[in-house]
Design a protein around this motif. Structure first.
Motif, short mmCIF file in Angstrom:
data_model
loop_
_atom_site.label_atom_id
_atom_site.label_comp_id
_atom_site.label_asym_id
_atom_site.label_seq_id
_atom_site.Cartn_x
_atom_site.Cartn_y
_atom_site.Cartn_z
N LEU A 36 0.82 -1.22 0.00
CA LEU A 36 0.00 0.00 0.00
C LEU A 36 0.85 1.27 0.00
N GLU A 37 2.17 1.11 0.13
CA GLU A 37 3.05 2.26 0.28
C GLU A 37 2.80 3.31 -0.81
N GLY A 38 2.76 4.55 -0.37
CA GLY A 38 2.54 5.67 -1.27
C GLY A 38 1.37 6.51 -0.81
N ASP A 66 -6.76 16.36 -5.59
CA ASP A 66 -5.47 15.67 -5.65
C ASP A 66 -4.78 15.64 -4.29
N ALA A 67 -5.48 16.12 -3.26
CA ALA A 67 -4.89 16.14 -1.91
C ALA A 67 -4.79 14.71 -1.36
N VAL A 68 -3.76 14.48 -0.58
CA VAL A 68 -3.55 13.16 0.01
C VAL A 68 -4.63 12.91 1.06
N GLY A 69 -5.30 11.75 0.94
CA GLY A 69 -6.31 11.35 1.92
C GLY A 69 -5.77 10.32 2.90
N ILE A 70 -4.84 9.50 2.43
CA ILE A 70 -4.18 8.50 3.26
C ILE A 70 -2.84 8.19 2.62
N SER A 71 -1.84 7.90 3.46
CA SER A 71 -0.54 7.49 2.92
C SER A 71 0.03 6.38 3.79
N PHE A 72 0.86 5.56 3.18
CA PHE A 72 1.55 4.48 3.87
C PHE A 72 3.03 4.63 3.58
N LYS A 73 3.83 4.49 4.62
CA LYS A 73 5.28 4.68 4.47
C LYS A 73 5.99 3.64 5.34
N VAL A 74 6.98 2.97 4.76
CA VAL A 74 7.79 2.01 5.51
C VAL A 74 8.89 2.78 6.20
N ILE A 75 9.01 2.60 7.52
CA ILE A 75 10.00 3.32 8.32
C ILE A 75 10.71 2.36 9.27
#
Length: 192
Positions: A36-38, A66-75
């Motif tokens: 789901l990353e991105g 075009d605004a971000v509603g949800i994001s996933f990031k590996v940290i």
């Protein structure tokens, strides 16, 4: 000859059921979340099916933009996945997904909610797939057993070749499901 055919058929039937009966492991669910990353935008109102969550005051201005509603990031050296829901709004929330232990026998999540509590979840390994990730409230925690209003189940469902995401945050209060839960539809953000 007939006995050989029956025995071979039973062997193949047993082999096939064993292949498909393998339980998903916690690392598999972590990989599903990593896919789901991105960044994802809130789908237009016409695609916000089965929910009125998008009409919330803090959310509505984002719908169909075009605004971000949800994001996933590996940290954390690939040990944690950070989900940021409704960033830059009053309803902004974060969920952190990680293995419960070094062997990753269970996938755990903590949701930092606008309800001002932090329910903890465990991945349902029996029901999760690459296109439907289910996390249920960790009933060994005090909040999940309480009467307090809290998110009790998180479900992420992918469709349209992994370009559409339906995220459900199902709430409980007084130890039973609430009629009002937050469900959002997102589309994968096109990178410019």
């Amino acid at each position: 000859m007939f006995k050989k055919i029956i025995i071979m058929g039973l062997f193949l039937l047993n082999f096939n059921t064993n292949v498909y009966a393998q339980e998903v492991q916690a690392w598999d669910v972590f990989d599903y979340l990593e896919a789901l990353e991105g960044e994802w935008t809130l789908s237009p109102a016409s695609k916000q099916l089965g929910t009125l969550s998008y009409k919330k005051e803090a959310v509505l201005p984002l719908v169909g933009t075009d605004a971000v509603g949800i994001s996933f990031k590996v940290i954390g050296g690939f040990s944690t996945i950070e989900e940021e829901l409704l960033p830059n709004t009053r309803a902004q929330m974060v969920t952190m997904y990680h293995c419960k232990d070094i062997a990753c026998t269970k996938l755990k999540a903590t949701h930092y909610c606008v309800k001002q509590n932090q329910p903890e979840f465990l991945a349902n390994l029996e029901k999760s797939t690459a296109t439907r990730i289910i996390l249920e409230c960790d009933m060994s925690t005090q909040l999940c057993q309480s009467k307090e209003d809290h998110v009790h189940t998180i479900i992420h469902e992918l469709s349209n070749n992994f370009k559409h995401l339906k995220s459900s945050y199902l709430s409980w209060e007084n130890k039973k499901p609430k009629n009002k839960s937050s469900i959002y539809h997102f589309d994968k953000r096109i990178q410019k």
